[in-house]
Write an enzyme that holds these catalytic residues in place. Structure first.
Site, PDB file in Angstrom:
ATOM      1  CG  HIS A 199      -7.039 -20.927  -0.865  1.00  0.00           C
ATOM      2  ND1 HIS A 199      -6.128 -20.287  -0.056  1.00  0.00           N
ATOM      3  CD2 HIS A 199      -6.623 -20.720  -2.146  1.00  0.00           C
ATOM      4  CE1 HIS A 199      -5.205 -19.717  -0.824  1.00  0.00           C
ATOM      5  NE2 HIS A 199      -5.477 -19.963  -2.087  1.00  0.00           N
TER       6      HIS A 199
ATOM      7  CB  CYS B 147      -3.693 -22.691  -2.164  1.00  0.00           C
ATOM      8  SG  CYS B 147      -2.666 -21.456  -2.964  1.00  0.00           S
TER       9      CYS B 147
ATOM     10  CG  ASN C 222      -3.665 -16.731  -2.525  1.00  0.00           C
ATOM     11  OD1 ASN C 222      -3.338 -17.468  -1.599  1.00  0.00           O
ATOM     12  ND2 ASN C 222      -3.916 -17.205  -3.739  1.00  0.00           N
TER      13      ASN C 222
HETATM   14  C1  COA Z   1      -5.917 -13.020 -11.579  1.00  0.00           C
HETATM   15  C2  COA Z   1      -7.332 -12.649 -11.987  1.00  0.00           C
HETATM   16  C3  COA Z   1      -7.948 -11.711 -10.974  1.00  0.00           C
HETATM   17  C4  COA Z   1      -7.237 -11.931 -13.328  1.00  0.00           C
HETATM   18  O1  COA Z   1      -8.518 -11.627 -13.819  1.00  0.00           O
HETATM   19  P1  COA Z   1      -8.898 -11.934 -15.328  1.00  0.00           P
HETATM   20  O2  COA Z   1     -10.230 -11.389 -15.549  1.00  0.00           O
HETATM   21  O3  COA Z   1      -8.682 -13.377 -15.572  1.00  0.00           O
HETATM   22  O4  COA Z   1      -7.812 -11.083 -16.108  1.00  0.00           O
HETATM   23  P2  COA Z   1      -7.400 -11.178 -17.626  1.00  0.00           P
HETATM   24  O5  COA Z   1      -5.944 -11.388 -17.667  1.00  0.00           O
HETATM   25  O6  COA Z   1      -8.271 -12.091 -18.397  1.00  0.00           O
HETATM   26  O7  COA Z   1      -7.686  -9.715 -18.084  1.00  0.00           O
HETATM   27  C5  COA Z   1      -8.979  -9.172 -18.259  1.00  0.00           C
HETATM   28  C6  COA Z   1      -8.852  -7.724 -18.635  1.00  0.00           C
HETATM   29  O8  COA Z   1      -8.301  -6.974 -17.533  1.00  0.00           O
HETATM   30  C7  COA Z   1      -7.047  -6.401 -17.900  1.00  0.00           C
HETATM   31  N1  COA Z   1      -6.149  -6.561 -16.769  1.00  0.00           N
HETATM   32  C8  COA Z   1      -5.403  -7.644 -16.440  1.00  0.00           C
HETATM   33  N2  COA Z   1      -4.728  -7.413 -15.314  1.00  0.00           N
HETATM   34  C9  COA Z   1      -5.051  -6.174 -14.934  1.00  0.00           C
HETATM   35  C10 COA Z   1      -4.673  -5.369 -13.825  1.00  0.00           C
HETATM   36  N3  COA Z   1      -3.846  -5.791 -12.868  1.00  0.00           N
HETATM   37  N4  COA Z   1      -5.206  -4.144 -13.724  1.00  0.00           N
HETATM   38  C11 COA Z   1      -6.077  -3.672 -14.657  1.00  0.00           C
HETATM   39  N5  COA Z   1      -6.463  -4.394 -15.712  1.00  0.00           N
HETATM   40  C12 COA Z   1      -5.943  -5.628 -15.854  1.00  0.00           C
HETATM   41  C13 COA Z   1      -6.591  -7.148 -19.110  1.00  0.00           C
HETATM   42  O9  COA Z   1      -5.764  -6.364 -19.926  1.00  0.00           O
HETATM   43  C14 COA Z   1      -7.911  -7.473 -19.780  1.00  0.00           C
HETATM   44  O10 COA Z   1      -8.391  -6.337 -20.458  1.00  0.00           O
HETATM   45  P3  COA Z   1      -9.046  -6.466 -21.920  1.00  0.00           P
HETATM   46  O11 COA Z   1     -10.206  -7.398 -21.758  1.00  0.00           O
HETATM   47  O12 COA Z   1      -9.414  -5.075 -22.226  1.00  0.00           O
HETATM   48  O13 COA Z   1      -7.967  -7.039 -22.777  1.00  0.00           O
HETATM   49  C15 COA Z   1      -8.207 -13.892 -12.104  1.00  0.00           C
HETATM   50  O14 COA Z   1      -7.910 -14.595 -13.267  1.00  0.00           O
HETATM   51  C16 COA Z   1      -8.100 -14.830 -10.926  1.00  0.00           C
HETATM   52  O15 COA Z   1      -8.173 -14.454  -9.787  1.00  0.00           O
HETATM   53  N6  COA Z   1      -7.972 -16.134 -11.210  1.00  0.00           N
HETATM   54  C17 COA Z   1      -7.886 -17.130 -10.187  1.00  0.00           C
HETATM   55  C18 COA Z   1      -6.497 -17.145  -9.694  1.00  0.00           C
HETATM   56  C19 COA Z   1      -6.340 -17.808  -8.392  1.00  0.00           C
HETATM   57  O16 COA Z   1      -7.167 -17.757  -7.547  1.00  0.00           O
HETATM   58  N7  COA Z   1      -5.177 -18.394  -8.221  1.00  0.00           N
HETATM   59  C20 COA Z   1      -4.717 -18.915  -7.004  1.00  0.00           C
HETATM   60  C21 COA Z   1      -5.294 -20.229  -6.727  1.00  0.00           C
HETATM   61  S1  COA Z   1      -4.475 -20.786  -5.298  1.00  0.00           S
END
Ligand code: COA
Lengths: 82, 343
Positions: free
Chosen positions: B268, B122, B299
């Site tokens: 980005h 990215c 993305n």
């Molecule tokens: C991917 C992303 C949106 C996930 O969010 P998050 O808050 O980290 O998600 P988690 O895996 O910690 O899950 C948090 C909660 O949501 C739930 N959850 C996870 N994915 C889910 C989905 N798709 N739909 C609904 N709930 C979801 C989990 O079960 C968890 O629930 P709980 O707290 O009751 O156990 C986030 O981490 C992100 O965008 N990170 C940066 C990634 C990025 O930009 N990468 C590219 C760089 S180039």
């Protein structure tokens, strides 16, 4: 100098206010970040990053999920602050 | 000792034109929800994404690149034959040999332009832009075409609820050429290989060699899964909001610019929450236009910055001559930030 429990709660209240817009007086020891304070998992990361800077502690990702309430975070910071 | 003539380039470089290509198929969150347990509300609130574009079989990496580049070349007001080099950043072109850049250079009608691919996830656009600026100023090419192109839908595990909703497809391109004034600032870039594990492919291509096939992962219908991008979402989010705001600030400082001097911010497009957090940390004033193309594009990795740039210029939210901060970051982990004058 290490922060006291009251100072940590007050600091966390300011941070949560800044990130989630919650009034500082709502941030109490027994409050859950996600259920009571509108801090979701991503806002929680921002809270942690801000708390690390403010209180000179390291809070690794694997510990973040154990910090359910303001009390949990306060205890953690009390124990680990540098 | 024989004397070697020095090469002679332009005093400075600038982005002269930009173009984008978005696949025709628009995919709303409802389609993503067919395979994962989630909700439209969750996806919107955690990522900002409402729709993304997925490429059809005809919308290949090369085809999308040629479309985007044609627009960039026209926007720059030059002819394809004037292009001296073509740099393509992609992680989703599935044939390593030869580089896809040569086919693109040929289809565009360049005159034997130097052409090669780079892999910088990215941050690919910023890496390519930095190479292009170097070439123009050093004199090995008068005009350089920089393309960011991805078909991330091919690298998405639709059954993985942590990533299924995130990625999209598309191509963005810019033409970099000579300038009489500085219009691309110093690049602040780097890599953090100690965090290589935080964004990666589920397994590497060599597992497809005979013998290991029975150990390959299968989907719910028993079909062998293709490698997909997987990530430690929270770790990446933390790195992005904490470290990348600092890198963005360093790029401003390196260019001698304050947030007040800025017209546009094009980070980005990984997650709207990362974007919002950076805007806050950098204390960007109200007048700065912020790209939030993620909402309808998802993305698109290396393509995200030029695609967002093109859209802001097309809608009139940004205008030619504006000063923009661009920052890319992702798998590597790698990053690149710089201040540019918009074409
Ligand atoms: C991917 C992303 C949106 C996930 O969010 P998050 O808050 O980290 O998600 P988690 O895996 O910690 O899950 C948090 C909660 O949501 C739930 N959850 C996870 N994915 C889910 C989905 N798709 N739909 C609904 N709930 C979801 C989990 O079960 C968890 O629930 P709980 O707290 O009751 O156990 C986030 O981490 C992100 O965008 N990170 C940066 C990634 C990025 O930009 N990468 C590219 C760089 S180039």
């Amino acid at each position: 100098m290490a922060a006291t429990q009251e100072e940590i709660v007050a600091g966390l209240a300011e941070i949560v206010n800044e990130i989630a817009g919650i009034p500082v007086e709502d941030v109490q020891l027994d409050k859950s970040f996600t259920d009571d304070l509108d801090v979701d998992s991503l806002s929680m990361v921002e809270v942690v990053v801000a708390a690390e800077e403010r209180f000179d502690v390291k809070i690794p990702d694997e510990d973040v999920k154990n910090l359910k309430t303001v009390g949990d975070a306060t205890d953690y910071i009390l124990k680990h602050q540098g | 000792m024989a004397k070697i003539k020095p090469s002679k380039g332009a005093p400075y470089a600038r982005i002269l034109g930009v173009g984008g290509y978005r696949p025709t198929r628009v995919v709303p969150n409802e389609v993503i929800l067919e395979k994962i347990d989630s909700s439209d509300e969750w996806i919107r609130s955690r990522s900002g994404i409402e729709t993304r574009h997925w490429a059809s079989p005809e919308e290949t990496v090369a085809a999308m690149s040629v479309e985007a580049s044609g627009k960039a070349i026209a926007d720059a007001g030059i002819e394809a034959a004037q292009i001296g080099a073509v740099v393509v950043s992609t992680v989703s072109h599935f044939s390593q040999t030869p580089a896809i850049a040569t086919e693109i250079a040929d289809r565009l009608g360049t005159d034997k332009a130097a052409a090669f691919d780079i892999s910088a996830g990215c941050a690919g656009f910023g890496y390519g832009l930095t190479l292009a600026k170097g070439m123009v100023v050093e004199g090995s090419a008068e005009y350089v075409l920089v393309i960011g192109v991805e078909r991330l839908s091919d690298l998405t595990d639709l059954e993985d609820r942590a990533t299924a909703f995130l990625f999209g497809d598309g191509a963005g391109a810019v033409v970099v050429g000579p300038s009489t004034e500085p219009a691309i600032g110093p690049t602040v870039w780097g890599s953090e290989g100690d965090k290589a594990q935080t964004i990666k492919q589920t397994f590497s291509w060599d597992r497809f060699r005979s013998g290991a096939v029975s150990e390959l992962p299968v989907d719910s219908e028993g079909n062998i899964k293709f490698p997909a991008i997987t990530q430690e979402g929270q770790a990446v989010f933390r790195w992005a909001v904490f470290e990348m705001a600092k890198v963005a600030q360093q790029a401003l400082d390196a260019a001698g610019i304050t947030p007040d001097d800025l017209d546009v911010f094009i980070p980005h497009q990984a997650n709207v929450r990362i974007i919002d957090s950076m805007v806050k940390t950098l204390k960007l004033p109200e007048h700065v236009t912020v790209a939030r193309d993620i909402r309808t594009t998802g993305n698109t990795s290396a393509a995200s910055i030029p695609l967002a740039m093109e859209r802001l210029l097309a809608t009139g939210e940004a205008k030619s001559g504006d000063t923009a901060l661009v920052i890319g970051f992702g798998a590597g982990l790698v990053y690149a930030a710089t201040v540019v004058t918009l074409p």
